[in-house]
Design a protein around this motif. Structure first.
Motif, PDB file in Angstrom:
ATOM      1  N   GLY A 170       0.800  -1.210   0.000  1.00  0.00           N
ATOM      2  CA  GLY A 170       0.000   0.000   0.000  1.00  0.00           C
ATOM      3  C   GLY A 170       0.833   1.260   0.000  1.00  0.00           C
ATOM      4  O   GLY A 170       2.063   1.239   0.142  1.00  0.00           O
ATOM      5  N   GLY A 171       0.149   2.397  -0.142  1.00  0.00           N
ATOM      6  CA  GLY A 171       0.816   3.691  -0.158  1.00  0.00           C
ATOM      7  C   GLY A 171       1.352   4.030  -1.527  1.00  0.00           C
ATOM      8  O   GLY A 171       1.412   3.178  -2.417  1.00  0.00           O
ATOM      9  N   PRO A 172       1.747   5.298  -1.730  1.00  0.00           N
ATOM     10  CA  PRO A 172       2.321   5.695  -3.021  1.00  0.00           C
ATOM     11  C   PRO A 172       3.535   4.843  -3.363  1.00  0.00           C
ATOM     12  O   PRO A 172       4.482   4.742  -2.596  1.00  0.00           O
ATOM     13  N   ALA A 173       3.490   4.183  -4.516  1.00  0.00           N
ATOM     14  CA  ALA A 173       4.582   3.316  -4.989  1.00  0.00           C
ATOM     15  C   ALA A 173       4.916   2.223  -3.978  1.00  0.00           C
ATOM     16  O   ALA A 173       6.062   1.790  -3.870  1.00  0.00           O
ATOM     17  N   GLY A 174       3.912   1.758  -3.215  1.00  0.00           N
ATOM     18  CA  GLY A 174       4.156   0.679  -2.260  1.00  0.00           C
ATOM     19  C   GLY A 174       4.935   1.103  -1.034  1.00  0.00           C
ATOM     20  O   GLY A 174       5.596   0.279  -0.387  1.00  0.00           O
ATOM     21  N   GLY A 194      -6.483  15.507  -9.145  1.00  0.00           N
ATOM     22  CA  GLY A 194      -7.206  14.393  -9.767  1.00  0.00           C
ATOM     23  C   GLY A 194      -6.550  13.938 -11.053  1.00  0.00           C
ATOM     24  O   GLY A 194      -6.442  12.744 -11.332  1.00  0.00           O
ATOM     25  N   ALA A 195      -6.088  14.907 -11.850  1.00  0.00           N
ATOM     26  CA  ALA A 195      -5.437  14.555 -13.117  1.00  0.00           C
ATOM     27  C   ALA A 195      -4.136  13.804 -12.884  1.00  0.00           C
ATOM     28  O   ALA A 195      -3.779  12.899 -13.650  1.00  0.00           O
ATOM     29  N   GLY A 196      -3.424  14.163 -11.819  1.00  0.00           N
ATOM     30  CA  GLY A 196      -2.116  13.562 -11.579  1.00  0.00           C
ATOM     31  C   GLY A 196      -2.116  12.327 -10.723  1.00  0.00           C
ATOM     32  O   GLY A 196      -1.211  11.507 -10.814  1.00  0.00           O
ATOM     33  N   ARG A 197      -3.160  12.147  -9.891  1.00  0.00           N
ATOM     34  CA  ARG A 197      -3.129  11.057  -8.918  1.00  0.00           C
ATOM     35  C   ARG A 197      -4.243  10.031  -9.057  1.00  0.00           C
ATOM     36  O   ARG A 197      -4.056   8.878  -8.657  1.00  0.00           O
ATOM     37  N   SER A 198      -5.412  10.433  -9.544  1.00  0.00           N
ATOM     38  CA  SER A 198      -6.564   9.538  -9.485  1.00  0.00           C
ATOM     39  C   SER A 198      -6.325   8.249 -10.263  1.00  0.00           C
ATOM     40  O   SER A 198      -5.767   8.256 -11.355  1.00  0.00           O
ATOM     41  N   ARG A 199      -6.778   7.138  -9.660  1.00  0.00           N
ATOM     42  CA  ARG A 199      -6.697   5.842 -10.327  1.00  0.00           C
ATOM     43  C   ARG A 199      -7.996   5.507 -11.058  1.00  0.00           C
ATOM     44  O   ARG A 199      -8.105   4.454 -11.680  1.00  0.00           O
ATOM     45  N   ASN A 200      -8.968   6.422 -10.962  1.00  0.00           N
ATOM     46  CA  ASN A 200     -10.227   6.267 -11.679  1.00  0.00           C
ATOM     47  C   ASN A 200     -10.084   6.987 -13.015  1.00  0.00           C
ATOM     48  O   ASN A 200      -9.899   8.207 -13.054  1.00  0.00           O
ATOM     49  N   ASP A 201     -10.167   6.247 -14.113  1.00  0.00           N
ATOM     50  CA  ASP A 201      -9.888   6.828 -15.423  1.00  0.00           C
ATOM     51  C   ASP A 201     -10.828   7.988 -15.738  1.00  0.00           C
ATOM     52  O   ASP A 201     -10.409   9.030 -16.253  1.00  0.00           O
ATOM     53  N   GLY A 202     -12.123   7.829 -15.428  1.00  0.00           N
ATOM     54  CA  GLY A 202     -13.074   8.896 -15.693  1.00  0.00           C
ATOM     55  C   GLY A 202     -12.786  10.132 -14.862  1.00  0.00           C
ATOM     56  O   GLY A 202     -12.853  11.265 -15.360  1.00  0.00           O
ATOM     57  N   THR A 226       8.984   9.920  -9.468  1.00  0.00           N
ATOM     58  CA  THR A 226       9.531  10.460  -8.224  1.00  0.00           C
ATOM     59  C   THR A 226       9.234   9.567  -7.031  1.00  0.00           C
ATOM     60  O   THR A 226      10.126   9.256  -6.227  1.00  0.00           O
ATOM     61  N   SER A 227       7.989   9.131  -6.893  1.00  0.00           N
ATOM     62  CA  SER A 227       7.616   8.284  -5.759  1.00  0.00           C
ATOM     63  C   SER A 227       8.340   6.950  -5.812  1.00  0.00           C
ATOM     64  O   SER A 227       8.829   6.452  -4.791  1.00  0.00           O
ATOM     65  N   GLN A 228       8.407   6.354  -6.994  1.00  0.00           N
ATOM     66  CA  GLN A 228       9.076   5.064  -7.125  1.00  0.00           C
ATOM     67  C   GLN A 228      10.561   5.165  -6.791  1.00  0.00           C
ATOM     68  O   GLN A 228      11.116   4.288  -6.127  1.00  0.00           O
ATOM     69  N   ARG A 229      11.185   6.260  -7.214  1.00  0.00           N
ATOM     70  CA  ARG A 229      12.611   6.418  -6.905  1.00  0.00           C
ATOM     71  C   ARG A 229      12.826   6.554  -5.401  1.00  0.00           C
ATOM     72  O   ARG A 229      13.740   5.932  -4.837  1.00  0.00           O
ATOM     73  N   LYS A 230      12.016   7.370  -4.750  1.00  0.00           N
ATOM     74  CA  LYS A 230      12.192   7.556  -3.309  1.00  0.00           C
ATOM     75  C   LYS A 230      11.995   6.243  -2.560  1.00  0.00           C
ATOM     76  O   LYS A 230      12.757   5.908  -1.643  1.00  0.00           O
ATOM     77  N   VAL A 231      10.963   5.489  -2.935  1.00  0.00           N
ATOM     78  CA  VAL A 231      10.721   4.212  -2.274  1.00  0.00           C
ATOM     79  C   VAL A 231      11.865   3.246  -2.539  1.00  0.00           C
ATOM     80  O   VAL A 231      12.355   2.560  -1.633  1.00  0.00           O
ATOM     81  N   MET A 232      12.327   3.204  -3.790  1.00  0.00           N
ATOM     82  CA  MET A 232      13.408   2.278  -4.141  1.00  0.00           C
ATOM     83  C   MET A 232      14.692   2.635  -3.393  1.00  0.00           C
ATOM     84  O   MET A 232      15.389   1.744  -2.874  1.00  0.00           O
ATOM     85  N   GLU A 233      15.011   3.886  -3.318  1.00  0.00           N
ATOM     86  CA  GLU A 233      16.234   4.287  -2.622  1.00  0.00           C
ATOM     87  C   GLU A 233      16.163   3.932  -1.147  1.00  0.00           C
ATOM     88  O   GLU A 233      17.149   3.477  -0.549  1.00  0.00           O
ATOM     89  N   GLU A 234      14.994   4.127  -0.542  1.00  0.00           N
ATOM     90  CA  GLU A 234      14.851   3.776   0.870  1.00  0.00           C
ATOM     91  C   GLU A 234      14.867   2.263   1.053  1.00  0.00           C
ATOM     92  O   GLU A 234      15.423   1.743   2.029  1.00  0.00           O
ATOM     93  N   ASN A 260      -8.311  11.732  -2.978  1.00  0.00           N
ATOM     94  CA  ASN A 260      -7.198  11.213  -3.771  1.00  0.00           C
ATOM     95  C   ASN A 260      -6.029  10.789  -2.886  1.00  0.00           C
ATOM     96  O   ASN A 260      -5.400   9.751  -3.132  1.00  0.00           O
ATOM     97  N   LEU A 261      -5.735  11.563  -1.844  1.00  0.00           N
ATOM     98  CA  LEU A 261      -4.663  11.184  -0.921  1.00  0.00           C
ATOM     99  C   LEU A 261      -5.009   9.897  -0.188  1.00  0.00           C
ATOM    100  O   LEU A 261      -4.164   9.006  -0.031  1.00  0.00           O
ATOM    101  N   LEU A 262      -6.258   9.782   0.272  1.00  0.00           N
ATOM    102  CA  LEU A 262      -6.662   8.584   1.007  1.00  0.00           C
ATOM    103  C   LEU A 262      -6.677   7.357   0.113  1.00  0.00           C
ATOM    104  O   LEU A 262      -6.363   6.248   0.558  1.00  0.00           O
ATOM    105  N   ASP A 263      -7.026   7.544  -1.150  1.00  0.00           N
ATOM    106  CA  ASP A 263      -7.009   6.411  -2.073  1.00  0.00           C
ATOM    107  C   ASP A 263      -5.583   5.891  -2.253  1.00  0.00           C
ATOM    108  O   ASP A 263      -5.362   4.683  -2.350  1.00  0.00           O
ATOM    109  N   GLU A 264      -4.609   6.788  -2.290  1.00  0.00           N
ATOM    110  CA  GLU A 264      -3.215   6.358  -2.378  1.00  0.00           C
ATOM    111  C   GLU A 264      -2.773   5.650  -1.106  1.00  0.00           C
ATOM    112  O   GLU A 264      -2.048   4.655  -1.147  1.00  0.00           O
ATOM    113  N   LEU A 265      -3.208   6.166   0.049  1.00  0.00           N
ATOM    114  CA  LEU A 265      -2.812   5.562   1.312  1.00  0.00           C
ATOM    115  C   LEU A 265      -3.464   4.215   1.521  1.00  0.00           C
ATOM    116  O   LEU A 265      -2.869   3.303   2.089  1.00  0.00           O
ATOM    117  N   GLY A 266      -4.715   4.068   1.058  1.00  0.00           N
ATOM    118  CA  GLY A 266      -5.442   2.833   1.275  1.00  0.00           C
ATOM    119  C   GLY A 266      -6.007   2.770   2.678  1.00  0.00           C
ATOM    120  O   GLY A 266      -5.998   3.724   3.443  1.00  0.00           O
TER     121      GLY A 266
END
Length: 761
Positions: free
Chosen positions: A98-102, A517-525, A129-137, A451-457
């Motif tokens: 869970g969370g941005p980029a796991g 919403g344009a940058g984060r939403s996982r709902n295509d519509g 950006t999120s994937q890089r930060k998670v991967m580095e950590e 949108n933030l809560l959807d990323e957090l799960g």
């Protein structure tokens, strides 16, 4: 290596059977193989659940965690620590945590006290950006990293700076299958006398199966006895999102191309024993995948190691495994090349047999007993490294270094304040005040929160969150006057707009929400509508005079550019608005008043945050430094001698050369400081900014001038302000959303806190 370093308690973490995914199969097979190779060791599994009810697991599973519940990761870490695991073997794939980029996984890794060996199933050469930060950590918190191909080690070295000495290259394990002729198994499937082409695995658009079907008419013309077997269920997440659309499109394509008599779909997730028989009946295996950046393919490893001829597109794992003539590589999305590859093998049996023998010989290094031994060596190496540089076991458990105990998420009051139109502006105590109606400002904030809560799960359930988000976005869509390009703000309870255009600030907050919403939403519509609203409403901001409107828009631009980084008009708008803020600063700031205006009023930290964002990502070093300098000053004037946060009061604000107002303190000021300070930390990695964010957040919980909490844990609401003698007990939307957004951002940022006890790579 010394046998004293052989681990006696080995924990594995990942998806696990009967969950239907490749990682689940891998975790199961690896843990069983290691248990067989080290019969005296206690091997157990922590399973990651993608649903609240979990699965019916085997006894090997000792603990479970819920993918999107951050607290369950901390509980899992406690379980591992108290059970004295000697080593933890983590299966990593961005999408299973869970969370941005796991990023939720990092909450567990920060807490565990045993060596960590992480198997990387995906390694991105161009992470976001999120994937890089998670991967580095993840790299920093792992003692050893396991990759399944030399390409993986190369990417780790070149993209993430990981030394080769920290990486073990261990192939994907496979079952030990006999080398047999395909005719041995064909009878039981009713394909005697036919040449069997096979593709198997969870079905999804990235598999490229349509290109094989396009190639089939010519293959069948040259070899009429060919049959193409597509084995595997559609990926469960794809089914949940769009049903069987992809499979049905393949079936229609086979019918349109006149090859439906030569295509067999077997829509199920097969057991390993059944899979062995399907592989046994195969003459040529096809992996027409579309993405070069696939570092691991378990299906390819299985079939290759069983001694089958393979025709594949040149994704990274295939390039490496099929090199030196051990298979046939064809270009991506090229049915003609697939035809040539398949027919070339069918026309040349001696060549096909040589490929089979070479593959089978190499496959002996990939069978699970051999792979298990390699993992045990990696575990020993990790324990040796840890003994040479031990983690301070007890110092890490002090209050200062433990995760900050955040309140649990509770959205009762948000739900109570919302209806099918949107969220109400005001409340009388904890009851919605219908008389005051709705506003765009609050619906924008509420949509950002969703949108933030959807990323957090975690909670609330996704369907409830989606319903709320839909209402808030629909309100924003209704608020936009497409003719003027302006958002209206106030709407009555009777759904009548009360103005032709809202304030510049409310317009910009709507853009901020649309950009999010344009940058984060996982709902295509949602994502497409939000992008449309953002693009329609952006142009008019150039004529605005409000610095906060410029700042809110810059925050929205940053969010929008997460998915559309090359949009010229949006990038140009960022340049213009950033320069406006920089120019404003230069015209007003002095040594003793390092601020943008002659007064500090409301949502002050957003000006700083906007320049930190823009300064970092444009890049614009001057803007970045102004953002940090102004935020540093703002933090200094909003801190009391006793150390708690005191926002500038709205009862007069703070005029240059004048006295500052200490009351009425507003929740939006605390939230703005939380956001800006967390962004300053992300940009600088200076832990002082984390302390400032925590200070501002604790204002909600009672660390303030009156020692009274504004957050009501019984309702999930937040008081409308702090007066000189009391808390305003009305729990309006703006205040409640300020707290909930702050809580969401604190949860998002928590895993980024640096552990001073763990040295960097």
């Amino acid at each position: 290596m010394s046998t004293s370093l052989l681990p006696q308690r080995i924990a594995f973490l990942g998806d696990y059977l009967p969950r239907l995914c490749g990682i689940a199969t891998f975790t199961h097979d690896l843990s069983e193989a290691v248990a067989s190779a080290a019969p005296d060791a206690d091997c157990y599994v922590g399973a990651v659940n993608d649903r609240v009810e979990g699965y019916e697991y085997q006894q090997r599973v000792r603990f479970e965690l819920l993918e999107k519940d951050l607290d369950s990761y901390r509980r899992a870490a406690d379980f591992l620590n108290f059970n004295n695991a000697d080593v933890l073997c983590v299966q990593h794939e961005f999408g299973i945590y869970g969370g941005p980029a796991g990023s939720h996984l990092l909450a567990l890794l920060k807490e565990v006290r045993m060596p960590v060996v992480t198997t990387l199933h995906t390694i991105l050469r161009e992470p976001n950006t999120s994937q890089r930060k998670v991967m580095e950590e993840l790299v920093r918190r792992s003692d050893r990293l396991v990759v399944m191909a030399h390409k993986g080690a190369e990417i780790l070295r070149e993209t993430y700076g990981v030394p080769d000495a920290k990486v073990d290259i261990i192939p994907h394990g496979i079952p030990d299958m006999p080398f047999v002729d395909s005719s041995f198994y064909k009878g039981q499937f009713g394909v005697e006398g036919r040449k069997v082409l096979l593709t198997f695995g969870l079905l999804g658009p990235g598999k490229g199966i349509e290109h094989v079907i396009e190639a089939l008419p010519e293959i069948v013309r040259q070899h009429p006895n060919v049959v193409y077997l597509i084995l595997g269920a559609t990926h469960p997440q794809l089914v949940a999102r769009e049903g069987e659309r992809y499979r049905l499109s393949l079936e229609r394509l086979a019918e349109e191309r006149g090859v439906k008599e030569h295509v067999i779909f077997y829509n199920r997730f097969v057991s390993q024993e059944d899979l062995k028989e399907f592989i046994g009946a195969t003459d040529i295996y096809l992996t027409p995948y579309l993405n070069e950046a696939q570092i691991t393919s378990g299906t390819l490893a299985y079939v290759f190691g069983a001694g089958k001829a393979v025709v594949s597109t040149p994704y990274w794992h295939a390039q490496e495994l099929l090199a030196d003539g051990r298979g046939v590589l064809v270009p991506f999305r090229d049915p003609t090349a697939i035809t040539a590859g398949v027919c070339g093998l069918l026309d040349d049996p001696p060549r096909k047999e040589k490929i089979r023998h070479d593959a089978y010989a190499m496959g002996r290094e990939m069978i699970w007993p051999a792979v298990a031994q390699r993992y045990l060596e990696s575990f020993q190496h990790a324990r040796s490294d840890r003994k040479a540089s031990p983690r301070a076991a007890f110092a890490g458990w002090t209050l200062a270094s433990r995760p900050y105990d955040l309140p649990p998420l509770r959205l009762d009051h948000i739900v109570r304040m919302s209806d099918g139109t949107g969220i109400f502006q005001h409340a009388i105590f904890n009851v919605p005040n219908f008389h005051e109606g709705y506003c765009t400002d609050d619906n924008a904030r509420a949509f950002i929160l969703c949108n933030l809560l959807d990323e957090l799960g975690g909670q609330p359930p996704a369907e409830n969150l989606g319903k709320l988000a839909t209402s808030y976005l629909a309100f924003l869509a209704a608020a936009l006057d497409y003719t003027s390009g302006r958002f209206r703000n106030f709407m009555s309870h009777e759904r009548r707009w009360l103005e032709e255009a809202g304030s510049e600030d409310s317009h910009a907050r709507a853009l901020w929400a649309a950009g999010t919403g344009a940058g984060r939403s996982r709902n295509d519509g949602h994502r497409r509508l939000a992008a449309q609203l953002f693009e329609r409403g952006l142009a008019v901001v150039a004529s605005f005079s409000s610095p906060r409107a410029w700042a809110f828009t810059l925050l929205g631009i940053h969010e929008y550019l997460r998915q559309s980084a090359s949009n010229t008009a949006v990038n140009e708008a960022r340049v213009v608005l950033t320069e406006k803020l920089v120019t404003l600063w230069k015209s007003c700031a002095t040594e003793h008043w390092p601020w943008f205006e002659p007064s500090a009023t409301y949502d002050n930290a957003r000006l700083c945050q906007a320049l930190i964002f823009s300064g970092q990502w444009m890049p614009h070093p001057e803007a970045f430094e102004i953002g940090l300098k102004s935020l540093r000053w703002l933090a200094s004037i909003q801190k009391t001698q006793s150390g708690h946060f005191r926002p500038i009061g709205s009862n007069g604000f703070y005029q240059r050369d004048g006295a500052r107002a200490d009351f009425d303190q507003q929740p939006v000021e605390a939230q703005a400081m939380v956001s800006a300070c967390l962004e300053a930390f992300r940009a600088t990695q200076d832990p002082a900014w984390l302390r400032e964010a925590k200070r501002a957040f604790e204002w909600f919980l009672g660390r303030n001038d009156l020692g009274l909490p504004l957050y009501d844990s019984s309702t999930g609401g937040c008081g409308d302000g702090l007066h000189h003698d009391r808390v305003n007990e009305n729990q309006g939307a703006e205040s409640t959303l300020a707290f909930q957004l702050s809580l969401a951002e604190m949860n998002c940022a928590e895993h980024l806190i640096t552990d001073p006890l763990r040295p960097a790579v």
